[in-house]
Design a protein around this motif. Structure first.
Motif, PDB file in Angstrom:
ATOM      1  N   GLY A 175      52.745  44.543  52.701  1.00  0.00           N
ATOM      2  CA  GLY A 175      53.424  45.504  52.079  1.00  0.00           C
ATOM      3  C   GLY A 175      53.210  46.713  53.062  1.00  0.00           C
ATOM      4  N   PRO A 176      54.058  46.406  54.399  1.00  0.00           N
ATOM      5  CA  PRO A 176      53.806  47.645  55.399  1.00  0.00           C
ATOM      6  C   PRO A 176      54.446  48.953  55.024  1.00  0.00           C
ATOM      7  N   ALA A 177      53.507  49.985  55.326  1.00  0.00           N
ATOM      8  CA  ALA A 177      53.896  51.386  54.819  1.00  0.00           C
ATOM      9  C   ALA A 177      53.954  52.177  56.319  1.00  0.00           C
ATOM     10  N   GLY A 178      55.007  52.413  57.018  1.00  0.00           N
ATOM     11  CA  GLY A 178      54.832  53.097  58.149  1.00  0.00           C
ATOM     12  C   GLY A 178      54.152  52.222  59.128  1.00  0.00           C
ATOM     13  N   ASN A 179      53.142  52.440  59.817  1.00  0.00           N
ATOM     14  CA  ASN A 179      52.455  51.813  60.912  1.00  0.00           C
ATOM     15  C   ASN A 179      51.258  50.870  60.274  1.00  0.00           C
ATOM     16  N   TRP A 180      51.137  50.908  58.943  1.00  0.00           N
ATOM     17  CA  TRP A 180      49.945  50.411  58.307  1.00  0.00           C
ATOM     18  C   TRP A 180      50.399  49.259  57.442  1.00  0.00           C
ATOM     19  N   MET A 181      49.472  48.241  57.178  1.00  0.00           N
ATOM     20  CA  MET A 181      49.494  47.215  56.241  1.00  0.00           C
ATOM     21  C   MET A 181      48.556  47.025  55.333  1.00  0.00           C
ATOM     22  N   GLY A 182      48.444  46.339  54.375  1.00  0.00           N
ATOM     23  CA  GLY A 182      47.135  46.136  53.702  1.00  0.00           C
ATOM     24  C   GLY A 182      46.004  45.481  54.050  1.00  0.00           C
ATOM     25  N   ILE A 183      44.920  46.027  54.444  1.00  0.00           N
ATOM     26  CA  ILE A 183      43.640  45.426  54.968  1.00  0.00           C
ATOM     27  C   ILE A 183      43.042  44.693  53.785  1.00  0.00           C
ATOM     28  N   ARG A 184      42.615  43.344  54.342  1.00  0.00           N
ATOM     29  CA  ARG A 184      42.147  42.452  53.273  1.00  0.00           C
ATOM     30  C   ARG A 184      40.540  42.211  53.890  1.00  0.00           C
ATOM     31  N   ASP A 200      29.131  56.027  59.809  1.00  0.00           N
ATOM     32  CA  ASP A 200      29.707  55.716  58.438  1.00  0.00           C
ATOM     33  C   ASP A 200      30.725  54.850  58.478  1.00  0.00           C
ATOM     34  N   ILE A 201      31.168  53.602  57.835  1.00  0.00           N
ATOM     35  CA  ILE A 201      32.324  52.981  57.759  1.00  0.00           C
ATOM     36  C   ILE A 201      32.747  52.605  56.323  1.00  0.00           C
ATOM     37  N   TYR A 202      33.984  52.932  56.141  1.00  0.00           N
ATOM     38  CA  TYR A 202      34.324  52.410  54.791  1.00  0.00           C
ATOM     39  C   TYR A 202      36.128  52.102  55.037  1.00  0.00           C
ATOM     40  N   TRP A 203      36.867  51.701  53.850  1.00  0.00           N
ATOM     41  CA  TRP A 203      37.949  50.947  54.330  1.00  0.00           C
ATOM     42  C   TRP A 203      39.057  51.519  53.496  1.00  0.00           C
ATOM     43  N   GLY A 204      40.474  51.466  53.932  1.00  0.00           N
ATOM     44  CA  GLY A 204      41.450  52.165  53.272  1.00  0.00           C
ATOM     45  C   GLY A 204      42.847  51.342  53.510  1.00  0.00           C
ATOM     46  N   LEU A 205      43.705  51.259  52.666  1.00  0.00           N
ATOM     47  CA  LEU A 205      44.975  50.601  52.640  1.00  0.00           C
ATOM     48  C   LEU A 205      46.069  51.503  53.417  1.00  0.00           C
ATOM     49  N   TYR A 206      46.108  52.684  53.397  1.00  0.00           N
ATOM     50  CA  TYR A 206      46.880  53.618  54.272  1.00  0.00           C
ATOM     51  C   TYR A 206      48.298  53.220  53.532  1.00  0.00           C
ATOM     52  N   GLY A 207      48.467  53.156  52.243  1.00  0.00           N
ATOM     53  CA  GLY A 207      49.875  52.587  51.711  1.00  0.00           C
ATOM     54  C   GLY A 207      50.042  51.090  51.599  1.00  0.00           C
ATOM     55  N   GLY A 208      49.558  50.326  52.467  1.00  0.00           N
ATOM     56  CA  GLY A 208      49.803  48.980  52.662  1.00  0.00           C
ATOM     57  C   GLY A 208      49.213  48.405  51.235  1.00  0.00           C
ATOM     58  N   ASP A 209      49.698  46.819  51.108  1.00  0.00           N
ATOM     59  CA  ASP A 209      49.616  46.108  49.987  1.00  0.00           C
ATOM     60  C   ASP A 209      49.138  44.804  50.212  1.00  0.00           C
ATOM     61  N   PRO A 210      47.804  44.429  50.278  1.00  0.00           N
ATOM     62  CA  PRO A 210      47.278  43.127  50.615  1.00  0.00           C
ATOM     63  C   PRO A 210      47.622  42.111  49.512  1.00  0.00           C
ATOM     64  N   GLU A 211      48.288  42.408  48.600  1.00  0.00           N
ATOM     65  CA  GLU A 211      48.426  41.388  47.694  1.00  0.00           C
ATOM     66  C   GLU A 211      49.691  40.563  47.924  1.00  0.00           C
ATOM     67  N   ARG A 212      50.691  41.383  48.978  1.00  0.00           N
ATOM     68  CA  ARG A 212      51.911  40.867  49.361  1.00  0.00           C
ATOM     69  C   ARG A 212      51.806  40.002  50.557  1.00  0.00           C
ATOM     70  N   TYR A 257      37.035  46.971  47.096  1.00  0.00           N
ATOM     71  CA  TYR A 257      36.593  47.076  48.726  1.00  0.00           C
ATOM     72  C   TYR A 257      36.940  48.157  49.404  1.00  0.00           C
ATOM     73  N   THR A 258      38.241  48.774  48.803  1.00  0.00           N
ATOM     74  CA  THR A 258      38.646  50.270  49.418  1.00  0.00           C
ATOM     75  C   THR A 258      37.955  51.367  48.492  1.00  0.00           C
ATOM     76  N   ASP A 259      36.846  51.175  47.804  1.00  0.00           N
ATOM     77  CA  ASP A 259      36.599  52.227  47.132  1.00  0.00           C
ATOM     78  C   ASP A 259      35.376  52.736  47.585  1.00  0.00           C
ATOM     79  N   PRO A 260      35.202  53.885  48.443  1.00  0.00           N
ATOM     80  CA  PRO A 260      33.781  54.442  49.255  1.00  0.00           C
ATOM     81  C   PRO A 260      32.715  54.400  48.072  1.00  0.00           C
ATOM     82  N   SER A 261      32.717  54.666  47.012  1.00  0.00           N
ATOM     83  CA  SER A 261      31.987  54.425  46.087  1.00  0.00           C
ATOM     84  C   SER A 261      31.103  53.355  45.931  1.00  0.00           C
ATOM     85  N   GLN A 262      31.686  52.202  46.246  1.00  0.00           N
ATOM     86  CA  GLN A 262      31.175  51.099  45.901  1.00  0.00           C
ATOM     87  C   GLN A 262      31.232  50.228  47.194  1.00  0.00           C
ATOM     88  N   ARG A 263      31.790  50.390  48.235  1.00  0.00           N
ATOM     89  CA  ARG A 263      31.880  49.765  49.720  1.00  0.00           C
ATOM     90  C   ARG A 263      31.832  50.826  50.601  1.00  0.00           C
TER      91      ARG A 263
END
Length: 616
Positions: free
Chosen positions: A455-464, A439-451, A318-324
């Motif tokens: 998995g906060p990374a700076g001001n970001w966390m893993g989008i689910r 155009d919309i796609y999704w990124g983790l920005y260093g976060g980890d949605p499996e945690r 879901y974070t791969d723009p070639s797929q989503r």
């Protein structure tokens, strides 16, 4: 005399109609013991050969032992153990006998069946009413098993009794009729709205004697039946000379809303006990050669098609723009795969009803023609199914109303296909009003949605995926809103509240142009632990979880969204587009107050606040 030990059962055993004496706790050592194991025999025809035996399990069991003259044997003790499917008998003297067994699976009272006591095997044992006029609800099994009781001679006279252990093979006395249907086009089968059968006069046997002979005759009337896709019915066998005849009525609908009614006659001459007889209808339908994939609700369900952006979708997908990735002006993505499958992917929290897909293929025609119709395209659908175009020659209906025949194509000939969609669904009327898509796609920005903490990374966390779905809803609504006349009117009425970071007035036309220009956003989830609730600028957009879940009704959450959109449009914190009236007064209030007019007009489509995969 050899002593025979009585088996003590752990369960309560049933005493049957022909064996009325109670079994006592003292073994009679002067009489032999017989044990009969009951088995069901499979249907003995080509559809189901009797290659295996199954232990009998009945809802009701009757049995009787008769002598060489067919008379019921008196003064015996017996019991049936349903757990082991065995009949135990004591008290028989030397001689030849028959064990008669009648088993019922189901409730015989639904068939009006009467089971009589037997004094002689020639008497009627099982009887149905002549005016039953319907198939049998229960199954009826019968057997007669000859056996002999012998006494062996030993020193000092009759010293030893030979024990009897014998298998009893039960067969159905009934006949089964299967109504089957063969279709040339699978989309005709799933477009059937009803099937029913009516019968002419037909006569069935109505009774069974202890000897297994059938007699009696029904009144000739059999009520019509509604047929399912796999329709099986049980009947007593036909009387001599009788034939089962009638008509099958099949009603279907097509994708253009027309109903087709077809009638097929049938005749079945034989209906034997313990046999399956198949009445197959070969359906020849006007739509047999139609190219249209008519995806009724049942046809779609049979395909077991998947969905995108679901909670179990891997982050690598879901974070791969070639797929989503999608454009809000084209949430329904259509294409042909290299294998000739029609692919429909729908970025939408809502279902779309009554969707007609048209295609123009250079190798076929310069006109668009109907290629698929969906009763419903589910939200976030990911549909793949092989097109009839690559399976067989087909008849196509063009936009001008012409019918053209197209020979079977190679998948490569589908190249260059152009699609368009028509739908009477009011939801589609809103979607096609989105002219300026982003155009919309999704990124983790260093976060980890499996945690668990993202998995906060700076001001970001893993989008689910639960947040990704909400972003689809929000951006469909936003890009719909920017073209609304009412939205433009709000801006014009409050033009004096639109200014840049230097407090210079911004013309309404410029603001509209900035909101309507093509953009590509990488959407993420903001970690609120650092006191930051949103991030935006250029191609970056993010908000914290609450804002994604409450943008529908919470003007504060909504202002966070527009604050970050102000940054995306190039404005800073001193402008009206972030901490000013555009974000915190005009846009957020307009969005909430006009939600009912937007494509995604309710949070209930996603119900994200109760989703177990949200962050706690």
């Amino acid at each position: 005399m050899k002593k025979i030990t009585l088996i003590t059962f752990l369960c309560s055993l049933l005493l049957m109609a022909c064996s009325r004496e109670e079994w006592d706790n003292v073994t009679n050592t002067d009489k032999p013991e017989a044990v009969f194991k009951l088995y069901d025999v499979g249907y003995n025809d080509v559809l189901s050969r009797a290659s295996t035996l199954d232990e009998s399990r009945y809802d009701r069991l009757e049995y009787c032992i008769v002598d060489e003259n067919g008379n019921r044997v008196q003064n015996t003790k017996s019991k049936y153990n349903p757990l082991t499917a065995e009949i135990y008998v004591e008290g028989l003297h030397e001689g030849n006998y028959r064990l008669l067994v009648l088993g019922v699976k189901g409730d015989e009272s639904q068939d009006g069946a009467t089971i009589h006591d037997l004094n002689n095997a020639d008497e009627t044992w099982l009887e149905f009413p002549a005016d039953l006029q319907k198939p049998l609800d229960a199954e009826y099994f019968y057997s007669q098993t000859p056996f002999a009781v012998t006494v062996q001679e030993g020193e000092g006279g009759k010293q030893e009794v030979a024990a009897i252990r014998q298998d009893v093979k039960q067969q159905r006395i009934i006949s089964r009729i299967d109504f089957d249907f063969a279709y040339n086009n699978p989309y005709v089968r799933t477009a059937v709205t009803s099937k029913d059968v009516s019968f002419n006069q037909v006569y069935f046997y109505t009774s069974l004697s202890g000897n297994g002979d059938m007699a009696g005759e029904s009144d000739g009337t059999l009520q019509g039946l509604l047929l399912g896709e796999n329709a099986s019915y049980n009947f007593m066998p036909l009387t001599k000379g009788s034939v089962l005849t009638g008509e099958i009525n099949i009603r279907t609908r097509n994708y253009r809303g027309k109903d087709v009614n077809q009638v097929y006659a049938f005749s079945q001459k034989e209906m034997e006990p313990n046999h399956i007889h198949q009445i197959e209808t070969k359906v020849n339908h006007p739509d047999d050669k139609s190219v249209v994939m008519f995806l009724t609700t049942s046809a779609y369900a049979e395909g077991k098609h998947t969905k995108i952006l679901q909670d179990d979708e891997p982050k690598e997908v879901y974070t791969d723009p070639s797929q989503r990735k999608f454009n809000t002006a084209q949430p329904l993505q259509l294409s042909f795969t290299d294998e000739g499958q029609l692919h429909a992917r729908f970025y939408s929290p809502r279902n779309l009803g009554s969707a007609l897909i048209k295609v123009r293929i250079p190798a076929v025609s310069d006109e668009y023609f109907d290629v698929a119709y969906f009763d419903t395209i589910p939200g976030f659908a990911d549909f793949y199914e092989t097109s009839p175009l690559v399976q067989r020659s087909s008849m196509c209906r063009t936009e001008s109303g012409r019918q053209i025949e197209v020979p079977q194509l190679q998948a490569s000939e589908l190249a260059g296909a152009e699609f368009k969609v028509e739908s009477t669904d009011p939801y589609w009327a809103k979607l096609i009003k989105i002219e300026h898509g982003w155009d919309i796609y999704w990124g983790l920005y260093g976060g980890d949605p499996e945690r668990e903490d993202g998995g906060p990374a700076g001001n970001w966390m893993g989008i689910r995926p639960v947040h990704c779905r909400e972003s689809v809803a929000m951006f469909l609504n936003f890009t719909y809103m920017v073209d609304m006349p009412e939205h433009e009117q709000i801006l014009r009425e409050n033009a004096d509240q639109l200014y840049d970071d230097n407090k210079n007035p911004i013309q309404v036309e410029k603001v509209l142009s900035q909101m309507r220009q093509k953009r590509t956003l990488k959407v993420g989830l903001v970690y609120p632990g650092n006191g930051v609730l949103g991030l935006g600028g250029g191609s970056t957009f993010g908000a914290y979880q609450q804002a994604w879940f409450e943008h529908y009704w919470n003007t504060y959450s909504c202002s966070i969204m527009f604050h970050e959109l102000g940054h995306v449009m190039g404005y800073g914190h001193s402008s009206s587009f972030t901490y000013g009236p555009w974000a915190e007064k005009l846009m957020n209030n307009f969005y909430v107050q006009n939600l009912s007019r937007f494509p995604i007009d309710s949070p209930n489509y996603l119900n994200s606040k109760t989703n177990p995969h949200r962050y706690k």
